[in-house]
Enzyme design. Structure first.
Site, PDB file in Angstrom:
ATOM      1  N   ARG A 165       0.834  -1.215   0.000  1.00  0.00           N
ATOM      2  CA  ARG A 165       0.000   0.000   0.000  1.00  0.00           C
ATOM      3  C   ARG A 165       0.870   1.268   0.000  1.00  0.00           C
ATOM      4  NH1 ARG A 165      -3.019  -3.627  -0.798  1.00  0.00           N
ATOM      5  NH2 ARG A 165      -5.108  -3.935   0.057  1.00  0.00           N
ATOM      6  N   SER A 240     -10.750  -0.608   3.216  1.00  0.00           N
ATOM      7  CA  SER A 240     -10.023  -0.683   4.496  1.00  0.00           C
ATOM      8  C   SER A 240      -9.627   0.721   4.919  1.00  0.00           C
ATOM      9  CB  SER A 240      -8.738  -1.502   4.332  1.00  0.00           C
ATOM     10  OG  SER A 240      -9.028  -2.799   3.902  1.00  0.00           O
ATOM     11  N   GLU A 336      -4.986   3.989   5.891  1.00  0.00           N
ATOM     12  CA  GLU A 336      -4.711   3.768   4.464  1.00  0.00           C
ATOM     13  C   GLU A 336      -5.379   4.892   3.658  1.00  0.00           C
ATOM     14  OE1 GLU A 336      -5.651  -0.139   2.476  1.00  0.00           O
ATOM     15  OE2 GLU A 336      -6.801   1.195   1.149  1.00  0.00           O
TER      16      GLU A 336
HETATM   17  P1  FAD Z   1      -8.766   8.635  -5.136  1.00  0.00           P
HETATM   18  O1  FAD Z   1      -9.454   8.217  -3.885  1.00  0.00           O
HETATM   19  O2  FAD Z   1      -9.464   9.652  -5.994  1.00  0.00           O
HETATM   20  O3  FAD Z   1      -7.311   9.125  -4.816  1.00  0.00           O
HETATM   21  C1  FAD Z   1      -6.452   8.362  -3.992  1.00  0.00           C
HETATM   22  C2  FAD Z   1      -5.081   9.064  -3.903  1.00  0.00           C
HETATM   23  O4  FAD Z   1      -4.443   9.017  -5.165  1.00  0.00           O
HETATM   24  C3  FAD Z   1      -5.173  10.553  -3.551  1.00  0.00           C
HETATM   25  O5  FAD Z   1      -4.056  10.884  -2.764  1.00  0.00           O
HETATM   26  C4  FAD Z   1      -5.111  11.247  -4.895  1.00  0.00           C
HETATM   27  O6  FAD Z   1      -4.615  12.555  -4.808  1.00  0.00           O
HETATM   28  C5  FAD Z   1      -4.168  10.330  -5.660  1.00  0.00           C
HETATM   29  N1  FAD Z   1      -4.427  10.283  -7.107  1.00  0.00           N
HETATM   30  C6  FAD Z   1      -5.566   9.836  -7.715  1.00  0.00           C
HETATM   31  N2  FAD Z   1      -5.429   9.889  -9.050  1.00  0.00           N
HETATM   32  C7  FAD Z   1      -4.185  10.364  -9.301  1.00  0.00           C
HETATM   33  C8  FAD Z   1      -3.455  10.669 -10.500  1.00  0.00           C
HETATM   34  N3  FAD Z   1      -3.988  10.470 -11.717  1.00  0.00           N
HETATM   35  N4  FAD Z   1      -2.211  11.178 -10.366  1.00  0.00           N
HETATM   36  C9  FAD Z   1      -1.643  11.361  -9.139  1.00  0.00           C
HETATM   37  N5  FAD Z   1      -2.290  11.117  -7.981  1.00  0.00           N
HETATM   38  C10 FAD Z   1      -3.546  10.623  -8.066  1.00  0.00           C
HETATM   39  N6  FAD Z   1      -7.682  -0.741  -2.398  1.00  0.00           N
HETATM   40  C11 FAD Z   1      -6.865  -1.803  -2.528  1.00  0.00           C
HETATM   41  O7  FAD Z   1      -5.647  -1.656  -2.707  1.00  0.00           O
HETATM   42  N7  FAD Z   1      -7.342  -3.085  -2.459  1.00  0.00           N
HETATM   43  C12 FAD Z   1      -8.646  -3.342  -2.268  1.00  0.00           C
HETATM   44  O8  FAD Z   1      -9.045  -4.512  -2.209  1.00  0.00           O
HETATM   45  C13 FAD Z   1      -9.544  -2.243  -2.129  1.00  0.00           C
HETATM   46  N8  FAD Z   1     -10.857  -2.458  -1.922  1.00  0.00           N
HETATM   47  C14 FAD Z   1     -11.705  -1.406  -1.796  1.00  0.00           C
HETATM   48  C15 FAD Z   1     -13.073  -1.659  -1.611  1.00  0.00           C
HETATM   49  C16 FAD Z   1     -13.973  -0.616  -1.493  1.00  0.00           C
HETATM   50  C17 FAD Z   1     -15.441  -0.926  -1.288  1.00  0.00           C
HETATM   51  C18 FAD Z   1     -13.508   0.727  -1.573  1.00  0.00           C
HETATM   52  C19 FAD Z   1     -14.486   1.868  -1.482  1.00  0.00           C
HETATM   53  C20 FAD Z   1     -12.159   0.993  -1.743  1.00  0.00           C
HETATM   54  C21 FAD Z   1     -11.238  -0.062  -1.852  1.00  0.00           C
HETATM   55  N9  FAD Z   1      -9.849   0.141  -2.040  1.00  0.00           N
HETATM   56  C22 FAD Z   1      -9.008  -0.930  -2.202  1.00  0.00           C
HETATM   57  C23 FAD Z   1      -9.307   1.511  -2.057  1.00  0.00           C
HETATM   58  C24 FAD Z   1      -9.420   2.232  -3.430  1.00  0.00           C
HETATM   59  O9  FAD Z   1     -10.338   1.598  -4.257  1.00  0.00           O
HETATM   60  C25 FAD Z   1      -8.067   2.277  -4.134  1.00  0.00           C
HETATM   61  O10 FAD Z   1      -7.118   2.933  -3.334  1.00  0.00           O
HETATM   62  C26 FAD Z   1      -8.138   3.004  -5.489  1.00  0.00           C
HETATM   63  O11 FAD Z   1      -6.933   2.838  -6.202  1.00  0.00           O
HETATM   64  C27 FAD Z   1      -8.438   4.483  -5.336  1.00  0.00           C
HETATM   65  O12 FAD Z   1      -8.712   4.989  -6.622  1.00  0.00           O
HETATM   66  P2  FAD Z   1      -9.420   6.379  -6.829  1.00  0.00           P
HETATM   67  O13 FAD Z   1      -9.372   6.718  -8.276  1.00  0.00           O
HETATM   68  O14 FAD Z   1     -10.770   6.371  -6.216  1.00  0.00           O
HETATM   69  O15 FAD Z   1      -8.443   7.328  -6.028  1.00  0.00           O
HETATM   70  N1  EPU Z   2     -10.949 -10.718  10.365  1.00  0.00           N
HETATM   71  C1  EPU Z   2     -11.525 -10.701  11.613  1.00  0.00           C
HETATM   72  N2  EPU Z   2     -12.841 -10.333  11.709  1.00  0.00           N
HETATM   73  C2  EPU Z   2     -13.577 -10.007  10.604  1.00  0.00           C
HETATM   74  C3  EPU Z   2     -12.967 -10.025   9.332  1.00  0.00           C
HETATM   75  C4  EPU Z   2     -11.637 -10.388   9.231  1.00  0.00           C
HETATM   76  O1  EPU Z   2     -10.899 -11.001  12.631  1.00  0.00           O
HETATM   77  O2  EPU Z   2     -14.751  -9.693  10.780  1.00  0.00           O
HETATM   78  C5  EPU Z   2      -9.519 -11.128  10.271  1.00  0.00           C
HETATM   79  C6  EPU Z   2      -9.387 -12.634  10.029  1.00  0.00           C
HETATM   80  O3  EPU Z   2      -8.245 -13.077  10.742  1.00  0.00           O
HETATM   81  C7  EPU Z   2      -9.116 -12.692   8.522  1.00  0.00           C
HETATM   82  C8  EPU Z   2      -8.277 -11.446   8.349  1.00  0.00           C
HETATM   83  O4  EPU Z   2      -8.880 -10.475   9.204  1.00  0.00           O
HETATM   84  O5  EPU Z   2      -8.425 -13.853   8.157  1.00  0.00           O
HETATM   85  C9  EPU Z   2      -8.128 -10.936   6.927  1.00  0.00           C
HETATM   86  O6  EPU Z   2      -9.399 -10.521   6.436  1.00  0.00           O
HETATM   87  P1  EPU Z   2      -9.620 -10.271   4.873  1.00  0.00           P
HETATM   88  O7  EPU Z   2      -9.240 -11.470   4.089  1.00  0.00           O
HETATM   89  O8  EPU Z   2     -10.991  -9.715   4.710  1.00  0.00           O
HETATM   90  O9  EPU Z   2      -8.561  -9.186   4.476  1.00  0.00           O
HETATM   91  P2  EPU Z   2      -8.025  -7.860   5.173  1.00  0.00           P
HETATM   92  O10 EPU Z   2      -6.645  -8.111   5.640  1.00  0.00           O
HETATM   93  O11 EPU Z   2      -8.974  -7.331   6.182  1.00  0.00           O
HETATM   94  C10 EPU Z   2      -6.909  -6.948   3.020  1.00  0.00           C
HETATM   95  C11 EPU Z   2      -6.845  -5.664   2.285  1.00  0.00           C
HETATM   96  C12 EPU Z   2      -8.077  -5.488   1.422  1.00  0.00           C
HETATM   97  C13 EPU Z   2      -8.124  -6.633   0.411  1.00  0.00           C
HETATM   98  C14 EPU Z   2      -8.182  -7.953   1.185  1.00  0.00           C
HETATM   99  C15 EPU Z   2      -8.115  -9.160   0.271  1.00  0.00           C
HETATM  100  C16 EPU Z   2      -5.518  -4.138   3.607  1.00  0.00           C
HETATM  101  C17 EPU Z   2      -5.493  -2.951   4.498  1.00  0.00           C
HETATM  102  N3  EPU Z   2      -6.715  -4.553   3.216  1.00  0.00           N
HETATM  103  O12 EPU Z   2      -7.999  -6.868   3.921  1.00  0.00           O
HETATM  104  O13 EPU Z   2      -7.941  -4.266   0.698  1.00  0.00           O
HETATM  105  O14 EPU Z   2      -9.252  -6.521  -0.420  1.00  0.00           O
HETATM  106  O15 EPU Z   2      -7.055  -8.037   2.090  1.00  0.00           O
HETATM  107  O16 EPU Z   2      -6.831  -9.300  -0.244  1.00  0.00           O
HETATM  108  O17 EPU Z   2      -4.452  -4.667   3.269  1.00  0.00           O
HETATM  109  C18 EPU Z   2      -8.369  -1.933   0.834  1.00  0.00           C
HETATM  110  O18 EPU Z   2      -7.145  -1.777   0.782  1.00  0.00           O
HETATM  111  O19 EPU Z   2      -9.167  -0.973   0.866  1.00  0.00           O
HETATM  112  C19 EPU Z   2      -8.914  -3.283   0.854  1.00  0.00           C
HETATM  113  C20 EPU Z   2     -10.214  -3.552   0.956  1.00  0.00           C
END
Ligand code: FAD
Ligand code: EPU
Length: 340
Positions: A165, A240, A336
């Site tokens: 991240r 997250s 994050e």
């Molecule tokens: P924004 O929120 O608009 O911006 C994020 C940052 O990037 C800001 O600092 C912004 O200034 C900068 N930025 C954006 N575009 C540019 C550009 N073109 N040039 C320079 N800087 C820029 N993330 C994960 O890694 N894994 C996940 O599994 C995951 N699951 C998610 C699930 C949900 C339901 C939600 C709501 C979010 C999740 N995220 C996850 C977080 C998010 O989706 C990612 O971080 C995504 O890449 C953000 O994209 P955005 O375009 O919305 O960025």
């Molecule tokens: N867990 C609990 N309670 C819950 C849910 C999860 O204790 O209610 C614990 C369990 O031990 C489980 C562990 O958390 O095994 C991991 O949970 P999960 O697989 O849902 O993943 P996460 O670590 O919570 C990360 C990323 C997610 C990504 C998933 C899948 C980060 C900060 N988050 O979540 O990314 O989608 O793994 O790879 O690394 C995001 O970055 O926004 C994001 C959603």
């Protein structure tokens, strides 16, 4: 000609659905507009914020500067050989649509990253990752502009300094570099599917899939995500809220004595990664709310807007969660989400 407007409500532009205002707002549709942007009087005089899909941002106040919404589109195949294809993708392309485009075209490498909201241009910023895959594994190059003078600059994968991240765009280049497009190197033919991540392997079995394809992997990921993550179209959230903390082996062993069930995953030479969701649940936060802000009932690492929450309310909840985890486990959670 750049169209700069005033007092724009940002509620439709952030997935928390928080209602704060941008004093100034503009859109960039093509890279040629960057020169005009950096020479614009508002850009020179005010702070600026680059905005993709707003899915990793929490606005806690109105932004007294210029919000630059990235709308550069285009997916172009720029090269191919027997094993790979290179795609150049405009920063404003929707990430999930790109994943499905690739799955349909049988280009492998990003199928595990299905349903992550946001834009392609933001993907390198925090090196998006899920279900055992990170963007860094397929990213060849980032194209963009130095906002100090509008000069064009391309960064190789190495130069992006990707981590968990993390990247140079969250460090030295934070707010200083406009990503206009990214180039991905994807497989054609011999795909290297990643299906070992616990819940993903289980879900493929539950789907009755023995020999998974790119499509099956994307569908399994979508199934897991829709079962536990809130849909931002219905419940405001930014995924997250915190990163999973990495602690030393020594601290992990000490914690394990007091909390025998604490999960942990060894990270090469760095220590032990602890699921923040577990820490937050153990502090009793799962499903709790303070006012209109809540901790999601299925995934406590996700903070939610339960309706009309302000950014300040969500931030206050985040601070309370962080405080509880620090008190109980002596672990400091790092957000994050980008807090503005
Ligand atoms: P924004 O929120 O608009 O911006 C994020 C940052 O990037 C800001 O600092 C912004 O200034 C900068 N930025 C954006 N575009 C540019 C550009 N073109 N040039 C320079 N800087 C820029 N993330 C994960 O890694 N894994 C996940 O599994 C995951 N699951 C998610 C699930 C949900 C339901 C939600 C709501 C979010 C999740 N995220 C996850 C977080 C998010 O989706 C990612 O971080 C995504 O890449 C953000 O994209 P955005 O375009 O919305 O960025
Ligand atoms: N867990 C609990 N309670 C819950 C849910 C999860 O204790 O209610 C614990 C369990 O031990 C489980 C562990 O958390 O095994 C991991 O949970 P999960 O697989 O849902 O993943 P996460 O670590 O919570 C990360 C990323 C997610 C990504 C998933 C899948 C980060 C900060 N988050 O979540 O990314 O989608 O793994 O790879 O690394 C995001 O970055 O926004 C994001 C959603």
């Amino acid at each position: 000609m750049l169209n700069v407007t005033q007092n724009v409500n940002l509620a439709p532009y952030n997935t928390f659905g928080v209602s704060e205002y941008a004093h100034w707002f503009t859109r960039i549709n093509n890279p040629q507009q960057i020169k005009e942007l950096v020479n614009h009087p508002v850009f020179a005089a005010k702070p600026h914020l680059i905005l993709g899909g707003g899915s990793n941002i929490l606005f806690t106040r109105s932004f007294e500067g210029l919000v630059i919404k990235v709308d550069i589109k285009g997916i172009e195949k720029i090269r191919e050989d027997a094993n790979h294809v290179w795609l150049k993708v405009g920063a404003g392309e929707n990430w999930h649509s790109l994943v499905m485009h690739c799955v349909t075209a049988s280009y492998g490498g990003i199928e595990n990253l299905a349903l992550i909201p946001g834009t392609a241009g933001a993907a390198p910023v925090q090196n998006i990752g899920a279900y055992g895959v990170e963007l860094a594994e397929v990213l060849e190059e980032v194209q963009g502009f130095n906002l100090a003078d509008g000069t064009q600059l391309n960064l190789s994968n190495n130069e992006c300094r990707f981590g968990y991240r993390d990247s140079i765009f969250k460090q030295e280049l934070k707010g200083k570099f406009f990503i206009s497009s990214i180039t991905l190197r994807l497989t054609v033919g011999r795909h290297q599917l990643r299906t070992s991540y616990g819940t993903l392997a289980d879900t493929l079995i539950a789907m009755g899939v023995n020999q998974p394809t790119l499509y099956h992997v994307s569908q399994a990921v979508i199934r897991i995500r829709t079962s536990k993550l809130p849909d931002p179209a219905r419940t405001g959230n930014a995924g997250s809220f915190f990163k999973n903390p990495v602690i030393s082996g020594k601290q992990y062993r000490e914690l394990k004595e007091i909390h025998p069930k604490i999960p942990g995953f060894i990270v090469d030479n760095q220590g032990v990664k602890i699921p923040a969701a577990w820490l937050i649940e153990q502090c009793g936060w799962k499903g709790k709310r303070i006012g209109n802000a809540g901790v999601h009932e299925h995934q406590p690492l996700v903070l939610v807007n339960l309706g009309g929450a302000s950014g300040q309310e969500i931030l206050k909840l985040a601070e309370e969660v962080r405080h509880s985890v620090a008190e109980k486990f002596n672990i400091d959670l790092t957000p994050e989400v980008n807090i503005i």
